[in-house]
Design an enzyme around this catalytic site. Structure first.
Site, PDB file in Angstrom:
ATOM      1  CG  ASP A 301      -2.193   0.771   0.995  1.00 56.51           C
ATOM      2  OD1 ASP A 301      -3.239   0.137   0.762  1.00 56.51           O
ATOM      3  OD2 ASP A 301      -2.140   2.020   1.027  1.00 56.51           O
ATOM      4  CB  CYS A 431     -16.530  -2.382  -2.778  1.00 54.27           C
ATOM      5  SG  CYS A 431     -15.577  -0.892  -2.426  1.00 54.27           S
TER       6      CYS A 431
HETATM    7  C1  LIG Z   1      -9.977  -0.647  -2.000  1.00 51.12           C
HETATM    8  S1  LIG Z   1      -8.659  -0.355  -0.896  1.00 51.12           S
HETATM    9  C2  LIG Z   1      -8.000  -1.962  -0.731  1.00 51.12           C
HETATM   10  C3  LIG Z   1      -8.735  -2.829   0.270  1.00 51.12           C
HETATM   11  C4  LIG Z   1      -7.952  -4.079   0.626  1.00 51.12           C
HETATM   12  N1  LIG Z   1      -7.664  -4.900  -0.530  1.00 51.12           N
HETATM   13  C5  LIG Z   1      -8.654  -4.930   1.665  1.00 51.12           C
HETATM   14  O1  LIG Z   1      -9.220  -5.960   1.347  1.00 51.12           O
HETATM   15  O2  LIG Z   1      -8.642  -4.552   2.845  1.00 51.12           O
HETATM   16  C6  LIG Z   1      -7.472   0.440  -1.901  1.00 51.12           C
HETATM   17  C7  LIG Z   1      -6.142   0.717  -1.226  1.00 51.12           C
HETATM   18  O3  LIG Z   1      -5.243   1.130  -2.255  1.00 51.12           O
HETATM   19  C8  LIG Z   1      -4.300   2.009  -1.673  1.00 51.12           C
HETATM   20  N2  LIG Z   1      -3.622   2.740  -2.765  1.00 51.12           N
HETATM   21  C9  LIG Z   1      -4.034   3.844  -3.433  1.00 51.12           C
HETATM   22  N3  LIG Z   1      -3.127   4.201  -4.363  1.00 51.12           N
HETATM   23  C10 LIG Z   1      -2.114   3.310  -4.286  1.00 51.12           C
HETATM   24  C11 LIG Z   1      -0.870   3.146  -4.999  1.00 51.12           C
HETATM   25  N4  LIG Z   1      -0.523   3.987  -5.972  1.00 51.12           N
HETATM   26  N5  LIG Z   1      -0.065   2.128  -4.659  1.00 51.12           N
HETATM   27  C12 LIG Z   1      -0.440   1.258  -3.663  1.00 51.12           C
HETATM   28  N6  LIG Z   1      -1.585   1.370  -2.963  1.00 51.12           N
HETATM   29  C13 LIG Z   1      -2.419   2.374  -3.271  1.00 51.12           C
HETATM   30  C14 LIG Z   1      -5.133   2.858  -0.744  1.00 51.12           C
HETATM   31  O4  LIG Z   1      -4.313   3.440   0.254  1.00 51.12           O
HETATM   32  C15 LIG Z   1      -6.131   1.838  -0.198  1.00 51.12           C
HETATM   33  O5  LIG Z   1      -5.698   1.357   1.042  1.00 51.12           O
END
Ligand SMILES: C[S@@+](CC[C@H](N)C(=O)[O-])C[C@H]1O[C@@H](n2cnc3c(N)ncnc32)[C@H](O)[C@@H]1O
Length: 552
Positions: A301, A431
């Site tokens: 993340d 989601c």
């Molecule tokens: C939909 S959530 C993921 C939920 C997770 N898979 C779970 O089941 O708990 C998306 C995540 O992507 C992260 N994110 C956003 N941009 C990102 C990037 N460029 N690289 C890595 N992570 C990123 C956000 O901080 C967020 O925590």
């Protein structure tokens, strides 16, 4: 429909809406896009369902630490003790002239394997009848008028999902509330009044969400910064029990479709997995559990704060070091193979890369990325417009933002395709109800990366995909979950695939059938994809749209 209790003289100016009639307002462009895709009746049904919570809670057992059957017994005892406690409080209310009681709850293991090995469902009795104290409600103070507590929207949504009220969520409260006072709970919709104001001075629009018992006096309710403020004894809609902090480390509350993702990806012990967008970590911890702690789940993340929290969660769940939380911007996580030679690394295997990494001051490995085609499985669960989350009383996403989410999500795809080994699988999930981020994204992936093959996402719980972007066969391979009764005109028959009262969700699975470097057009494609990668760095596009799941 607003209640008749609106705007009295010398009283708080409050308009109260009833659940579940309340339709969350939506941006015009978003509304018209959704109407176009789903049709008016279906979209309105989904909007209505969005303001209620699912009729069950879903819990994942951490099978590394606990036996599913004994956890089920503990859950059953806990849920029914909680129900009895609430019923006692309701009986006291009943003696005061009202009535409310609910049958015992019968938690069960999900019947479909392999969910039956770790998934507990708690069905809830459901009632949208206003809570007993509401009958005494009047904005003008009188003898029977109960104490009123207004909570903010996020707190209200959590209450409807089963939480008690933490003091941080309290927005306004009547004078005179003492520890033990019974209070009626309203949820503020617009933050027009000042936080902490007396209820007599409260102005705004609110929804009645339940009632409870104050655990601390008014002064603490509105000034304390942490701790429980009100135990909720009755909620509008499903009577979900509070589960946070129950059997910590052994149980993980997770929406059913999210929990399904781990089983769709289905990694074997010893696998090498990368979760490109891992926090808060529901899916990554599930993957490490399914692998019995053998192999590695690199959980990336870009938010350091979230990764630290995931590390603590992994520790509580006994999943370290198989679960390996990593701060990494996964829109560009692929190392050029030439770097490997310069560093004289023994192998490009992710475990070797991690082992060779330095550590930063937080004790987290400092890894610039991974070499191409080194992971057995990739999970891509990127930031999305999150239009499927329930319950929701505000949809802050505008129609035009949807395109930005799509553009941002595409930046993770090339990385996923490059990092996956030939023969490995990739699972994609969102989601949201937005077809551009779901079926259309699958079309984009198949058209852009011919080395990806769509395979059935199994086990099947959801409905086939919709829209015109995918063929009938392709629609049958993905799974779509829509709140409010399935994905087709007229809804689904009871018990039919798709007939699930869950949050909006989408899942698709692919296998990689050839190398990014192979084939007669492989080199050209590799270059094109690199171009896409190089295109990543411009302005806000790099930071991505500021959706709910984003850092903050
Ligand atoms: C939909 S959530 C993921 C939920 C997770 N898979 C779970 O089941 O708990 C998306 C995540 O992507 C992260 N994110 C956003 N941009 C990102 C990037 N460029 N690289 C890595 N992570 C990123 C956000 O901080 C967020 O925590």
């Amino acid at each position: 429909m607003p209640s008749p209790h609106a705007s009295h003289k010398n009283a708080p100016s409050v308009t109260i809406y009833n659940l579940p009639d309340y339709l969350p307002p939506v941006d015009e462009e978003l509304h018209s896009r959704m109407m176009k895709h789903y049709g008016e009746e279906h979209w309105n049904r989904m909007r209505r369902a969005l303001s209620t919570s699912p009729s069950h809670s879903c819990l994942r057992v951490n099978t590394m630490k606990a036996d599913t059957q004994s956890v089920l017994e503990e859950v059953t005892t806990y849920v029914n003790n909680h129900r009895k406690q609430s019923t006692c409080t309701e009986e006291k209310t009943a003696r005061d002239g009202e009535q409310a009681s609910y049958p015992p709850s019968k938690p069960y293991l999900h019947p479909i394997p392999p969910l039956s090995s770790d998934t507990i469902i708690i069905p809830h009795a459901s009632s949208f009848k206003p809570p007993p104290l509401f009958n005494h409600f009047s904005p003008v103070p009188n003898k029977l008028n109960p104490f009123i507590v207004v909570v903010d929207r996020l707190c209200g949504e959590a209450v409807l999902r089963g939480a008690d009220v933490f003091v941080r969520g309290v927005w306004s409260a009547s004078a005179g509330i003492a520890s033990g006072s019974r209070v009626l709970l309203l949820m503020d919709l617009h933050r027009h009044s000042q936080r902490g104001c007396l209820y007599a001075d409260y102005q705004g629009e609110a929804i009645c969400i339940g009632q409870g018992v104050a655990l601390v006096p008014r002064a603490e309710l509105v000034t304390a910064t942490h701790g429980l403020g009100i135990r909720v004894t009755h909620r509008m809609g499903p009577q979900a029990p509070p589960l946070n902090g129950f059997l910590p480390g052994r149980l993980f509350p997770q929406n059913l479709p999210s929990l399904l993702v781990g089983h769709v990806l289905a990694p074997l012990p010893g696998s090498t997995v990368i979760d490109l967008c891992a926090c808060p970590g529901g899916k990554a911890t599930h993957l490490a559990t399914l692998m019995r702690g053998e192999g590695v789940v690199v959980a990336c993340d870009r938010s350091r704060k979230k990764i630290k929290a995931l590390q603590a969660l992994g520790e509580r769940m006994g999943l370290l070091p198989c679960l390996c939380p990593l701060v990494l911007d996964t829109t560009h996580p692929v190392l050029p193979p030439s770097l490997r030679d310069r560093r004289h690394l023994p192998s490009s295997h992710p475990v070797a890369v991690l082992a060779a990494a330095a550590e930063n001051t937080d004790g987290l490995p400092l890894v610039p990325g991974f070499y191409p085609e080194t992971f057995d499985h990739v999970l891509l669960d990127p930031p999305c417009s999150a239009l499927g989350l329930r319950p929701r009383f505000s949809l802050p996403v505008r129609g035009q933002d949807l395109d930005a989410f799509v553009a941002f999500q595409r930046k993770f795809w090339w990385a996923a395709v490059f990092l996956l080994r030939v023969g490995g699988s990739m699972t994609y999930s969102t989601c949201t109800l937005n077809p551009q981020e779901n079926e259309d994204m699958v079309r984009y992936a198949l058209d852009t990366y011919s080395i990806l093959q769509l395979v059935p996402a199994e086990p099947r719980l959801g409905a086939p995909g919709g829209g015109k972007a995918l063929s009938d066969e392709e629609r049958g391979k993905v799974q779509l979950f829509l709140p409010g009764g399935g994905g087709r005109e007229g809804g689904w028959e009871e018990g039919e695939e798709g007939d699930l009262d869950v949050s909006g969700f989408f899942v698709a699975k692919f296998v990689k059938v050839a190398s990014v470097f192979e084939g007669k057009d492989g080199e050209a494609k590799g270059t094109a994809w690199q171009d896409e990668r190089n295109d990543r760095d411009s302005g806000w596009k790099r930071r991505g749209p500021q959706g709910e799941e984003e850092e903050g």
